[in-house]
Design an enzyme around this catalytic site. Structure first.
Site, short mmCIF file in Angstrom:
data_model
loop_
_atom_site.label_atom_id
_atom_site.label_comp_id
_atom_site.label_asym_id
_atom_site.label_seq_id
_atom_site.Cartn_x
_atom_site.Cartn_y
_atom_site.Cartn_z
N CYS A 64 4.87 3.36 -0.64
CA CYS A 64 6.26 3.23 -0.81
C CYS A 64 6.54 4.71 -0.47
O CYS A 64 6.00 5.62 -0.66
CB CYS A 64 6.58 2.94 -2.33
SG CYS A 64 5.82 4.22 -3.43
N ARG B 249 0.88 -1.24 0.02
CA ARG B 249 0.15 0.17 -0.08
C ARG B 249 0.78 1.19 0.05
O ARG B 249 0.29 2.37 -0.50
CB ARG B 249 -0.79 0.04 1.19
CG ARG B 249 -2.08 -1.08 1.26
CD ARG B 249 -3.12 -0.60 0.49
NE ARG B 249 -4.16 -1.73 0.40
CZ ARG B 249 -4.91 -2.01 1.23
NH1 ARG B 249 -4.98 -1.38 2.52
NH2 ARG B 249 -5.86 -3.03 0.94
#
Ligand SMILES: Cc1ncc(COP(=O)(O)O)c(C=O)c1O
Length: 520
Positions: free
Chosen positions: A106, A104
Protein backbone atom coordinates in the site's frame (compact mmCIF):
# COMPACT_ATOMS: atom_id res chain seq x y z
CA UNK A 1 7.54 -9.18 27.17
CA UNK A 2 8.20 -11.33 24.15
CA UNK A 3 11.59 -11.02 22.61
CA UNK A 4 12.18 -9.28 19.32
CA UNK A 5 15.25 -10.66 17.62
CA UNK A 6 17.39 -8.51 15.43
CA UNK A 7 18.79 -10.52 12.58
CA UNK A 8 21.99 -9.04 11.33
CA UNK A 9 22.14 -9.97 7.70
CA UNK A 10 25.81 -9.39 7.20
CA UNK A 11 25.80 -10.37 3.58
CA UNK A 12 22.81 -8.37 2.51
CA UNK A 13 23.70 -5.07 0.89
CA UNK A 14 23.27 -1.78 2.68
CA UNK A 15 23.65 0.37 -0.38
CA UNK A 16 20.51 2.39 0.11
CA UNK A 17 19.04 3.28 3.46
CA UNK A 18 19.50 1.17 6.54
CA UNK A 19 18.72 -2.07 4.73
CA UNK A 20 21.19 -4.15 6.60
CA UNK A 21 19.09 -5.83 9.19
CA UNK A 22 15.73 -7.39 9.77
CA UNK A 23 13.75 -7.89 12.94
CA UNK A 24 11.95 -11.08 13.81
CA UNK A 25 9.02 -11.50 16.15
CA UNK A 26 7.02 -14.73 16.44
CA UNK A 27 8.03 -15.95 13.01
CA UNK A 28 7.29 -12.61 11.34
CA UNK A 29 10.13 -10.68 9.70
CA UNK A 30 10.17 -6.89 9.52
CA UNK A 31 12.49 -5.02 7.18
CA UNK A 32 12.48 -1.28 6.75
CA UNK A 33 14.54 1.28 4.95
CA UNK A 34 14.62 4.60 3.17
CA UNK A 35 15.66 6.12 -0.10
CA UNK A 36 17.33 9.38 0.82
CA UNK A 37 17.03 12.55 -1.17
CA UNK A 38 19.88 13.42 -3.49
CA UNK A 39 22.11 15.42 -1.12
CA UNK A 40 23.71 17.44 -3.92
CA UNK A 41 20.65 18.68 -5.76
CA UNK A 42 18.24 18.39 -2.86
CA UNK A 43 15.72 16.72 -5.11
CA UNK A 44 15.03 13.60 -7.07
CA UNK A 45 15.71 14.89 -10.62
CA UNK A 46 19.32 13.90 -10.89
CA UNK A 47 18.52 10.71 -9.12
CA UNK A 48 18.16 7.38 -10.87
CA UNK A 49 14.86 6.61 -9.18
CA UNK A 50 14.21 3.53 -11.28
CA UNK A 51 17.65 2.12 -10.59
CA UNK A 52 17.37 3.02 -6.90
CA UNK A 53 14.01 1.34 -6.63
CA UNK A 54 15.25 -1.80 -8.32
CA UNK A 55 18.18 -1.79 -5.92
CA UNK A 56 15.79 -1.45 -2.97
CA UNK A 57 13.86 -4.48 -4.19
CA UNK A 58 17.09 -6.44 -4.61
CA UNK A 59 18.18 -5.43 -1.10
CA UNK A 60 14.88 -6.45 0.41
CA UNK A 61 15.04 -9.78 -1.41
CA UNK A 62 18.54 -10.45 -0.11
CA UNK A 63 17.66 -9.47 3.45
CA UNK A 64 14.49 -11.56 3.50
CA UNK A 65 16.42 -14.48 2.16
CA UNK A 66 19.09 -14.26 4.80
CA UNK A 67 16.46 -13.83 7.47
CA UNK A 68 14.80 -17.05 6.30
CA UNK A 69 11.95 -15.62 4.23
CA UNK A 70 11.41 -14.56 0.63
CA UNK A 71 9.56 -12.15 -1.61
CA UNK A 72 6.86 -14.78 -2.04
CA UNK A 73 6.14 -14.72 1.68
CA UNK A 74 5.63 -10.99 1.98
CA UNK A 75 2.36 -10.21 3.75
CA UNK A 76 2.42 -6.50 3.28
CA UNK A 77 4.67 -3.66 2.22
CA UNK A 78 4.01 -0.06 3.09
CA UNK A 79 5.61 2.64 1.01
CA UNK A 80 5.50 6.14 2.38
CA UNK A 81 6.20 8.72 -0.27
CA UNK A 82 7.07 12.34 0.33
CA UNK A 83 5.16 13.35 -2.79
CA UNK A 84 3.12 10.88 -4.78
CA UNK A 85 3.42 12.84 -8.01
CA UNK A 86 7.15 12.45 -8.05
CA UNK A 87 6.91 8.76 -7.67
CA UNK A 88 5.18 7.44 -10.72
CA UNK A 89 8.34 5.52 -11.58
CA UNK A 90 8.88 4.25 -8.08
CA UNK A 91 5.29 3.18 -7.94
CA UNK A 92 5.49 1.34 -11.21
CA UNK A 93 8.77 -0.42 -10.57
CA UNK A 94 7.96 -1.31 -7.01
CA UNK A 95 4.54 -2.43 -8.11
CA UNK A 96 6.08 -4.89 -10.56
CA UNK A 97 7.60 -6.74 -7.66
CA UNK A 98 4.85 -6.41 -5.09
CA UNK A 99 1.47 -5.17 -6.22
CA UNK A 100 0.94 -7.97 -8.71
CA UNK A 101 0.79 -10.23 -5.69
CA UNK A 102 -2.49 -9.76 -3.81
CA UNK A 103 -2.64 -7.38 -0.88
CA UNK A 104 1.07 -6.95 -0.70
CA UNK A 105 1.60 -3.23 -0.97
CA UNK A 106 0.00 0.00 0.00
CA UNK A 107 1.23 3.46 -0.82
CA UNK A 108 0.63 6.57 1.18
CA UNK A 109 1.74 10.15 0.84
CA UNK A 110 3.13 11.43 4.07
CA UNK A 111 5.39 14.13 5.33
CA UNK A 112 8.65 12.33 5.79
CA UNK A 113 11.74 13.45 7.65
CA UNK A 114 13.81 15.90 5.63
CA UNK A 115 16.22 14.20 3.23
CA UNK A 116 14.01 11.13 2.90
CA UNK A 117 12.11 10.50 -0.31
CA UNK A 118 10.66 7.10 0.34
CA UNK A 119 10.28 4.90 3.35
CA UNK A 120 9.53 1.24 2.87
CA UNK A 121 8.41 -1.28 5.42
CA UNK A 122 8.08 -4.94 4.58
CA UNK A 123 6.38 -7.60 6.67
CA UNK A 124 6.95 -11.22 5.73
CA UNK A 125 6.45 -14.66 7.18
CA UNK A 126 9.55 -16.56 8.18
CA UNK A 127 9.74 -19.95 6.52
CA UNK A 128 9.69 -22.92 8.78
CA UNK A 129 12.54 -24.99 7.43
CA UNK A 130 12.24 -28.75 7.70
CA UNK A 131 15.38 -29.80 5.85
CA UNK A 132 18.90 -29.01 6.92
CA UNK A 133 20.94 -27.98 3.91
CA UNK A 134 23.57 -26.44 6.21
CA UNK A 135 24.67 -29.87 7.37
CA UNK A 136 28.23 -30.51 6.23
CA UNK A 137 28.45 -34.16 5.29
CA UNK A 138 31.60 -36.17 5.61
CA UNK A 139 33.40 -36.21 2.27
CA UNK A 140 33.16 -39.98 2.16
CA UNK A 141 29.34 -39.57 1.98
CA UNK A 142 29.51 -37.27 -1.03
CA UNK A 143 29.56 -37.98 -4.75
CA UNK A 144 32.80 -39.78 -5.45
CA UNK A 145 32.96 -38.35 -8.93
CA UNK A 146 32.69 -34.77 -7.68
CA UNK A 147 35.10 -35.17 -4.76
CA UNK A 148 37.15 -38.34 -4.68
CA UNK A 149 38.12 -38.40 -8.35
CA UNK A 150 39.42 -34.80 -8.16
CA UNK A 151 41.36 -35.48 -4.96
CA UNK A 152 42.81 -38.59 -6.56
CA UNK A 153 43.64 -36.76 -9.81
CA UNK A 154 45.40 -33.84 -8.11
CA UNK A 155 46.78 -35.69 -5.09
CA UNK A 156 45.48 -32.79 -2.95
CA UNK A 157 43.36 -33.82 0.04
CA UNK A 158 42.70 -30.18 0.91
CA UNK A 159 40.61 -29.51 -2.20
CA UNK A 160 37.11 -28.05 -2.08
CA UNK A 161 35.05 -29.27 -5.02
CA UNK A 162 32.41 -27.12 -6.76
CA UNK A 163 32.63 -28.82 -10.16
CA UNK A 164 30.61 -31.91 -11.15
CA UNK A 165 26.85 -31.37 -11.29
CA UNK A 166 25.91 -33.16 -8.08
CA UNK A 167 24.82 -31.52 -4.83
CA UNK A 168 26.48 -32.10 -1.46
CA UNK A 169 23.11 -32.65 0.20
CA UNK A 170 21.22 -35.73 1.20
CA UNK A 171 18.40 -36.51 -1.17
CA UNK A 172 14.77 -35.95 -0.11
CA UNK A 173 13.62 -38.14 2.80
CA UNK A 174 10.84 -39.57 0.58
CA UNK A 175 13.47 -40.87 -1.84
CA UNK A 176 15.67 -42.24 0.93
CA UNK A 177 12.65 -44.04 2.45
CA UNK A 178 11.60 -45.47 -0.92
CA UNK A 179 15.09 -46.82 -1.56
CA UNK A 180 15.32 -48.09 2.00
CA UNK A 181 12.13 -50.09 1.56
CA UNK A 182 13.58 -51.73 -1.55
CA UNK A 183 16.71 -52.62 0.43
CA UNK A 184 14.63 -53.92 3.34
CA UNK A 185 12.86 -56.36 1.02
CA UNK A 186 16.26 -57.70 0.06
CA UNK A 187 15.17 -58.72 -3.42
CA UNK A 188 16.54 -56.78 -6.36
CA UNK A 189 14.98 -58.50 -9.36
CA UNK A 190 13.69 -57.06 -12.66
CA UNK A 191 11.27 -54.26 -11.83
CA UNK A 192 7.80 -53.61 -13.26
CA UNK A 193 6.50 -50.09 -13.67
CA UNK A 194 3.24 -49.86 -11.78
CA UNK A 195 0.55 -47.24 -12.43
CA UNK A 196 1.79 -45.35 -9.37
CA UNK A 197 5.10 -44.76 -11.19
CA UNK A 198 3.36 -43.24 -14.21
CA UNK A 199 0.91 -41.31 -12.03
CA UNK A 200 3.85 -39.74 -10.18
CA UNK A 201 5.45 -38.48 -13.42
CA UNK A 202 2.20 -37.35 -15.02
CA UNK A 203 1.14 -35.62 -11.79
CA UNK A 204 4.47 -33.82 -11.38
CA UNK A 205 4.55 -32.44 -14.92
CA UNK A 206 0.96 -31.26 -14.66
CA UNK A 207 1.33 -29.82 -11.13
CA UNK A 208 4.51 -27.89 -11.85
CA UNK A 209 4.31 -27.00 -15.53
CA UNK A 210 0.68 -27.63 -16.58
CA UNK A 211 2.06 -30.13 -19.08
CA UNK A 212 -0.54 -32.82 -19.61
CA UNK A 213 0.83 -36.10 -20.88
CA UNK A 214 -0.26 -39.74 -20.88
CA UNK A 215 1.50 -43.00 -20.10
CA UNK A 216 1.89 -43.93 -23.79
CA UNK A 217 4.12 -40.90 -24.38
CA UNK A 218 6.70 -41.97 -21.79
CA UNK A 219 9.76 -44.11 -22.46
CA UNK A 220 12.93 -44.53 -20.39
CA UNK A 221 16.65 -44.71 -20.28
CA UNK A 222 19.38 -45.22 -17.72
CA UNK A 223 20.17 -41.49 -17.96
CA UNK A 224 19.86 -38.55 -20.30
CA UNK A 225 22.85 -39.11 -22.59
CA UNK A 226 22.21 -42.78 -23.35
CA UNK A 227 18.74 -41.62 -24.44
CA UNK A 228 20.34 -38.94 -26.66
CA UNK A 229 22.08 -41.78 -28.42
CA UNK A 230 18.86 -43.68 -29.18
CA UNK A 231 17.08 -40.51 -30.26
CA UNK A 232 19.91 -39.32 -32.49
CA UNK A 233 20.41 -42.75 -34.06
CA UNK A 234 16.69 -43.29 -34.59
CA UNK A 235 15.66 -39.87 -35.84
CA UNK A 236 18.68 -38.64 -37.81
CA UNK A 237 21.11 -40.07 -40.37
CA UNK A 238 24.87 -40.48 -40.21
CA UNK A 239 26.56 -37.26 -41.38
CA UNK A 240 23.54 -35.10 -40.46
CA UNK A 241 24.16 -31.78 -38.77
CA UNK A 242 22.88 -31.16 -35.25
CA UNK A 243 22.77 -27.64 -33.81
CA UNK A 244 23.09 -26.72 -30.15
CA UNK A 245 23.96 -23.54 -28.27
CA UNK A 246 27.32 -23.05 -26.66
CA UNK A 247 28.68 -22.77 -24.06
CA UNK A 248 26.87 -25.90 -22.95
CA UNK A 249 27.66 -29.14 -21.14
CA UNK A 250 30.55 -30.55 -23.18
CA UNK A 251 28.92 -33.97 -23.47
CA UNK A 252 26.48 -32.57 -26.08
CA UNK A 253 29.29 -32.32 -28.59
CA UNK A 254 30.81 -35.61 -27.51
CA UNK A 255 27.58 -37.60 -27.98
CA UNK A 256 26.78 -35.97 -31.33
CA UNK A 257 30.20 -36.59 -32.83
CA UNK A 258 30.59 -40.06 -31.31
CA UNK A 259 27.35 -40.92 -33.11
CA UNK A 260 28.90 -39.83 -36.41
CA UNK A 261 26.79 -36.69 -36.74
CA UNK A 262 28.23 -33.21 -37.22
CA UNK A 263 28.11 -30.97 -34.14
CA UNK A 264 27.23 -27.37 -35.04
CA UNK A 265 27.72 -24.90 -32.21
CA UNK A 266 25.61 -21.76 -32.26
CA UNK A 267 27.01 -19.53 -29.52
CA UNK A 268 24.61 -17.71 -27.23
CA UNK A 269 24.86 -13.95 -27.41
CA UNK A 270 25.39 -11.77 -24.40
CA UNK A 271 23.14 -8.69 -24.44
CA UNK A 272 23.24 -6.27 -21.49
CA UNK A 273 24.52 -8.96 -19.16
CA UNK A 274 21.91 -11.51 -20.24
CA UNK A 275 22.46 -14.57 -22.41
CA UNK A 276 20.09 -14.91 -25.36
CA UNK A 277 19.52 -17.32 -28.22
CA UNK A 278 21.11 -15.79 -31.33
CA UNK A 279 18.44 -16.43 -33.96
CA UNK A 280 20.49 -14.87 -36.74
CA UNK A 281 23.31 -17.26 -36.03
CA UNK A 282 20.96 -20.22 -35.65
CA UNK A 283 19.31 -19.43 -39.01
CA UNK A 284 22.67 -19.04 -40.69
CA UNK A 285 23.76 -22.40 -39.27
CA UNK A 286 20.88 -24.33 -40.88
CA UNK A 287 21.73 -26.31 -44.03
CA UNK A 288 19.86 -29.07 -45.92
CA UNK A 289 21.79 -31.53 -43.71
CA UNK A 290 20.49 -30.08 -40.42
CA UNK A 291 18.04 -32.58 -38.97
CA UNK A 292 18.09 -31.94 -35.23
CA UNK A 293 18.39 -29.09 -32.75
CA UNK A 294 19.32 -29.93 -29.16
CA UNK A 295 17.90 -27.37 -26.80
CA UNK A 296 19.22 -27.15 -23.26
CA UNK A 297 16.42 -25.64 -21.17
CA UNK A 298 17.07 -24.61 -18.45
CA UNK A 299 20.50 -23.99 -19.88
CA UNK A 300 23.62 -25.45 -18.29
CA UNK A 301 25.91 -23.57 -17.42
CA UNK A 302 24.27 -20.15 -16.94
CA UNK A 303 20.90 -21.30 -15.62
CA UNK A 304 18.81 -19.41 -18.19
CA UNK A 305 15.21 -20.43 -18.75
CA UNK A 306 14.34 -19.66 -22.37
CA UNK A 307 11.24 -17.52 -22.54
CA UNK A 308 8.09 -18.56 -24.35
CA UNK A 309 8.57 -16.13 -27.25
CA UNK A 310 12.00 -17.59 -27.94
CA UNK A 311 10.68 -21.12 -27.72
CA UNK A 312 7.82 -20.34 -30.12
CA UNK A 313 10.27 -18.76 -32.56
CA UNK A 314 12.52 -21.79 -32.30
CA UNK A 315 9.64 -24.22 -32.82
CA UNK A 316 8.53 -22.31 -35.95
CA UNK A 317 12.04 -22.14 -37.35
CA UNK A 318 12.68 -25.84 -36.78
CA UNK A 319 9.28 -26.91 -38.15
CA UNK A 320 9.83 -24.83 -41.33
CA UNK A 321 13.17 -26.57 -41.87
CA UNK A 322 12.16 -30.14 -40.90
CA UNK A 323 14.39 -30.06 -37.87
CA UNK A 324 13.37 -32.17 -34.87
CA UNK A 325 13.94 -30.58 -31.47
CA UNK A 326 15.48 -32.68 -28.73
CA UNK A 327 14.72 -30.72 -25.57
CA UNK A 328 17.02 -31.55 -22.66
CA UNK A 329 15.07 -30.43 -19.59
CA UNK A 330 17.07 -32.27 -16.96
CA UNK A 331 17.33 -29.13 -14.77
CA UNK A 332 13.58 -28.36 -14.89
CA UNK A 333 13.02 -29.18 -11.23
CA UNK A 334 15.55 -26.56 -10.08
CA UNK A 335 13.63 -23.33 -10.63
CA UNK A 336 14.46 -20.24 -8.56
CA UNK A 337 11.72 -18.82 -6.32
CA UNK A 338 9.58 -16.44 -8.38
CA UNK A 339 10.62 -17.93 -11.74
CA UNK A 340 8.62 -20.36 -13.84
CA UNK A 341 9.47 -22.95 -16.44
CA UNK A 342 7.58 -24.04 -19.55
CA UNK A 343 8.46 -27.37 -21.15
CA UNK A 344 8.89 -26.79 -24.88
CA UNK A 345 6.45 -29.56 -25.82
CA UNK A 346 3.70 -28.01 -23.69
CA UNK A 347 3.66 -24.80 -25.76
CA UNK A 348 1.56 -25.89 -28.73
CA UNK A 349 0.52 -28.82 -30.89
CA UNK A 350 3.31 -27.90 -33.31
CA UNK A 351 5.88 -27.94 -30.49
CA UNK A 352 4.55 -31.22 -29.12
CA UNK A 353 4.57 -33.02 -32.47
CA UNK A 354 8.03 -31.84 -33.49
CA UNK A 355 9.93 -32.53 -30.29
CA UNK A 356 11.16 -35.20 -27.97
CA UNK A 357 12.00 -34.31 -24.36
CA UNK A 358 14.56 -35.78 -21.98
CA UNK A 359 13.94 -35.19 -18.30
CA UNK A 360 14.70 -37.00 -15.05
CA UNK A 361 14.81 -36.75 -11.28
CA UNK A 362 18.60 -36.99 -11.39
CA UNK A 363 19.77 -33.38 -11.10
CA UNK A 364 16.71 -31.90 -9.38
CA UNK A 365 16.56 -34.44 -6.57
CA UNK A 366 20.24 -35.29 -6.33
CA UNK A 367 19.96 -38.88 -7.52
CA UNK A 368 22.32 -38.90 -10.50
CA UNK A 369 23.74 -42.28 -9.43
CA UNK A 370 20.42 -44.15 -9.56
CA UNK A 371 20.46 -44.18 -13.38
CA UNK A 372 16.93 -43.65 -14.55
CA UNK A 373 15.52 -41.04 -16.90
CA UNK A 374 12.48 -40.30 -19.03
CA UNK A 375 12.02 -39.73 -22.74
CA UNK A 376 8.70 -38.10 -23.54
CA UNK A 377 7.09 -37.26 -26.85
CA UNK A 378 3.53 -36.64 -27.92
CA UNK A 379 4.54 -37.69 -31.42
CA UNK A 380 3.79 -41.46 -31.47
CA UNK A 381 6.28 -42.02 -34.27
CA UNK A 382 9.16 -40.48 -32.29
CA UNK A 383 8.42 -42.59 -29.21
CA UNK A 384 8.04 -45.73 -31.24
CA UNK A 385 11.32 -45.11 -33.11
CA UNK A 386 13.04 -44.47 -29.78
CA UNK A 387 11.63 -47.67 -28.24
CA UNK A 388 12.90 -49.66 -31.23
CA UNK A 389 16.37 -48.25 -30.52
CA UNK A 390 16.17 -49.57 -26.96
CA UNK A 391 15.88 -53.08 -28.34
CA UNK A 392 19.38 -52.81 -29.79
CA UNK A 393 20.90 -53.41 -26.38
CA UNK A 394 17.90 -54.81 -24.53
CA UNK A 395 17.58 -51.53 -22.64
CA UNK A 396 13.86 -51.94 -23.17
CA UNK A 397 13.87 -54.31 -20.21
CA UNK A 398 17.13 -53.42 -18.56
CA UNK A 399 16.06 -50.95 -15.92
CA UNK A 400 17.10 -50.36 -12.33
CA UNK A 401 14.68 -51.14 -9.53
CA UNK A 402 16.27 -48.28 -7.55
CA UNK A 403 15.73 -45.90 -10.44
CA UNK A 404 12.01 -46.66 -10.56
CA UNK A 405 11.45 -46.20 -6.86
CA UNK A 406 13.57 -43.05 -6.54
CA UNK A 407 11.85 -41.47 -9.55
CA UNK A 408 8.39 -42.23 -8.21
CA UNK A 409 9.23 -40.81 -4.77
CA UNK A 410 10.88 -37.72 -6.27
CA UNK A 411 7.96 -36.85 -8.49
CA UNK A 412 5.17 -37.75 -6.08
CA UNK A 413 6.41 -36.79 -2.69
CA UNK A 414 9.35 -34.37 -2.68
CA UNK A 415 7.85 -30.97 -3.56
CA UNK A 416 8.47 -29.48 -0.13
CA UNK A 417 12.08 -30.61 -0.11
CA UNK A 418 12.50 -29.17 -3.57
CA UNK A 419 11.03 -25.77 -2.58
CA UNK A 420 13.34 -25.49 0.39
CA UNK A 421 16.27 -26.60 -1.70
CA UNK A 422 15.70 -23.81 -4.21
CA UNK A 423 15.34 -21.24 -1.45
CA UNK A 424 18.67 -22.42 -0.11
CA UNK A 425 20.33 -22.33 -3.54
CA UNK A 426 18.90 -18.85 -4.08
CA UNK A 427 20.41 -17.87 -0.72
CA UNK A 428 23.74 -19.34 -1.79
CA UNK A 429 23.66 -17.34 -5.01
CA UNK A 430 22.88 -14.12 -3.12
CA UNK A 431 25.68 -14.90 -0.70
CA UNK A 432 28.14 -15.45 -3.55
CA UNK A 433 26.97 -12.30 -5.35
CA UNK A 434 27.39 -10.10 -2.30
CA UNK A 435 30.71 -11.69 -1.41
CA UNK A 436 32.08 -11.07 -4.88
CA UNK A 437 30.66 -7.55 -5.10
CA UNK A 438 32.38 -6.66 -1.84
CA UNK A 439 35.64 -8.55 -2.22
CA UNK A 440 36.19 -9.21 -5.92
CA UNK A 441 34.03 -6.57 -7.62
CA UNK A 442 35.51 -7.11 -11.09
CA UNK A 443 34.18 -10.65 -11.41
CA UNK A 444 31.23 -10.74 -13.86
CA UNK A 445 28.11 -12.31 -12.35
CA UNK A 446 24.98 -13.51 -14.14
CA UNK A 447 21.65 -13.94 -12.41
CA UNK A 448 20.48 -17.55 -12.86
CA UNK A 449 16.79 -18.45 -13.08
CA UNK A 450 17.36 -22.14 -12.60
CA UNK A 451 19.98 -24.84 -11.83
CA UNK A 452 22.46 -24.75 -8.95
CA UNK A 453 25.19 -23.08 -10.99
CA UNK A 454 26.69 -19.63 -10.89
CA UNK A 455 28.34 -18.59 -14.16
CA UNK A 456 31.16 -16.16 -13.48
CA UNK A 457 33.36 -14.10 -15.76
CA UNK A 458 37.05 -13.87 -14.81
CA UNK A 459 38.26 -12.36 -18.08
CA UNK A 460 39.28 -9.17 -16.28
CA UNK A 461 42.25 -11.11 -14.86
CA UNK A 462 43.60 -11.47 -18.39
CA UNK A 463 44.72 -15.04 -17.74
CA UNK A 464 44.98 -17.84 -20.28
CA UNK A 465 42.63 -20.78 -19.73
CA UNK A 466 45.54 -22.78 -18.34
CA UNK A 467 46.54 -20.05 -15.91
CA UNK A 468 42.95 -19.66 -14.73
CA UNK A 469 42.80 -23.42 -14.07
CA UNK A 470 46.04 -23.14 -12.08
CA UNK A 471 44.74 -20.19 -10.10
CA UNK A 472 41.68 -22.14 -9.00
CA UNK A 473 43.15 -25.60 -8.66
CA UNK A 474 46.68 -24.98 -7.44
CA UNK A 475 46.54 -21.61 -5.70
CA UNK A 476 42.99 -21.50 -4.33
CA UNK A 477 42.74 -25.29 -4.06
CA UNK A 478 39.22 -25.34 -5.37
CA UNK A 479 37.68 -27.22 -8.26
CA UNK A 480 35.13 -25.58 -10.54
CA UNK A 481 34.07 -26.29 -14.12
CA UNK A 482 36.06 -24.16 -16.54
CA UNK A 483 34.13 -22.44 -19.29
CA UNK A 484 36.55 -23.16 -22.13
CA UNK A 485 35.63 -26.86 -21.83
CA UNK A 486 32.00 -25.95 -22.57
CA UNK A 487 32.61 -24.62 -26.06
CA UNK A 488 32.69 -21.28 -27.84
CA UNK A 489 32.09 -18.31 -25.55
CA UNK A 490 33.28 -20.14 -22.44
CA UNK A 491 36.90 -19.02 -22.24
CA UNK A 492 37.69 -17.00 -19.09
CA UNK A 493 34.41 -18.04 -17.44
CA UNK A 494 33.84 -20.63 -14.76
CA UNK A 495 30.79 -22.54 -13.53
CA UNK A 496 30.55 -22.69 -9.75
CA UNK A 497 28.30 -25.40 -8.30
CA UNK A 498 26.23 -23.84 -5.49
CA UNK A 499 24.77 -27.17 -4.38
CA UNK A 500 26.66 -27.19 -1.09
CA UNK A 501 26.32 -25.94 2.50
CA UNK A 502 26.83 -22.15 2.72
CA UNK A 503 29.77 -22.60 5.08
CA UNK A 504 31.61 -24.62 2.41
CA UNK A 505 30.75 -22.04 -0.24
CA UNK A 506 32.12 -19.32 2.06
CA UNK A 507 35.37 -21.23 2.56
CA UNK A 508 35.75 -21.61 -1.20
CA UNK A 509 35.15 -17.91 -1.83
CA UNK A 510 37.64 -16.93 0.86
CA UNK A 511 40.26 -19.17 -0.71
CA UNK A 512 39.59 -17.62 -4.10
CA UNK A 513 39.87 -14.08 -2.71
CA UNK A 514 43.21 -14.87 -1.05
CA UNK A 515 44.57 -16.52 -4.20
CA UNK A 516 43.61 -13.53 -6.37
CA UNK A 517 44.98 -11.02 -3.85
CA UNK A 518 48.26 -12.94 -3.69
CA UNK A 519 48.60 -12.54 -7.45
CA UNK A 520 48.65 -8.74 -7.26
C1 LIG B 1 22.53 -30.47 -19.76
C2 LIG B 1 22.74 -31.85 -19.21
N1 LIG B 1 22.05 -32.87 -19.72
C3 LIG B 1 22.20 -34.12 -19.25
C4 LIG B 1 23.09 -34.41 -18.24
C5 LIG B 1 23.23 -35.82 -17.76
O1 LIG B 1 22.34 -36.07 -16.73
P1 LIG B 1 22.17 -37.51 -16.09
O2 LIG B 1 23.51 -38.15 -16.02
O3 LIG B 1 21.62 -37.24 -14.76
O4 LIG B 1 21.23 -38.26 -16.91
C6 LIG B 1 23.86 -33.38 -17.69
C7 LIG B 1 24.86 -33.65 -16.65
O5 LIG B 1 25.56 -32.82 -16.14
C8 LIG B 1 23.67 -32.06 -18.18
O6 LIG B 1 24.35 -31.03 -17.68
Amino acid sequence: MEQINTIITENAPAAIGPYSQAKEHNGIIYVSGQIPINPTTGNIDAFDIEGQTRQVIENIKAILNEAGSSLDSVLKTTCLLADMNDFAVFNEVYGEAFISKPARACFAVKELPKKVLVEVEVVAVKHQRIYDFDEVLDRTQLSTSKWESEIFRTGNKNLLCFGTADMDFKSSPAIIDALQSVVDKGHFGYPYKRDSYYDAIIGYLDRHFSWKISKEMIANSVSIYPSFQGIIEGLTEEGDEIIFNSPVHHIFKEVVTANKRVAVESPLKLVDGEYQLDFNHIKASITPKTSMYILCNPHNPMGRIWNQDDLIQLVDLCAENNIIILSDEVYAGLIYPGESFTPLASLSEKAAMNSITCISASKSFNVTGIKHSLVISENPEFISVYKEQLKKNNEYYGESIFGHHATEAAFSNSDEWSNELMEYINGNFNFLKEYLKTNLPDVGIFQPQSTYFAWLDFNYLGLSDNDLVNLFEKEAEIIVTHGYVLGEGGSGFIRWNLGCPRSVLKMGLERLKTAIENKK
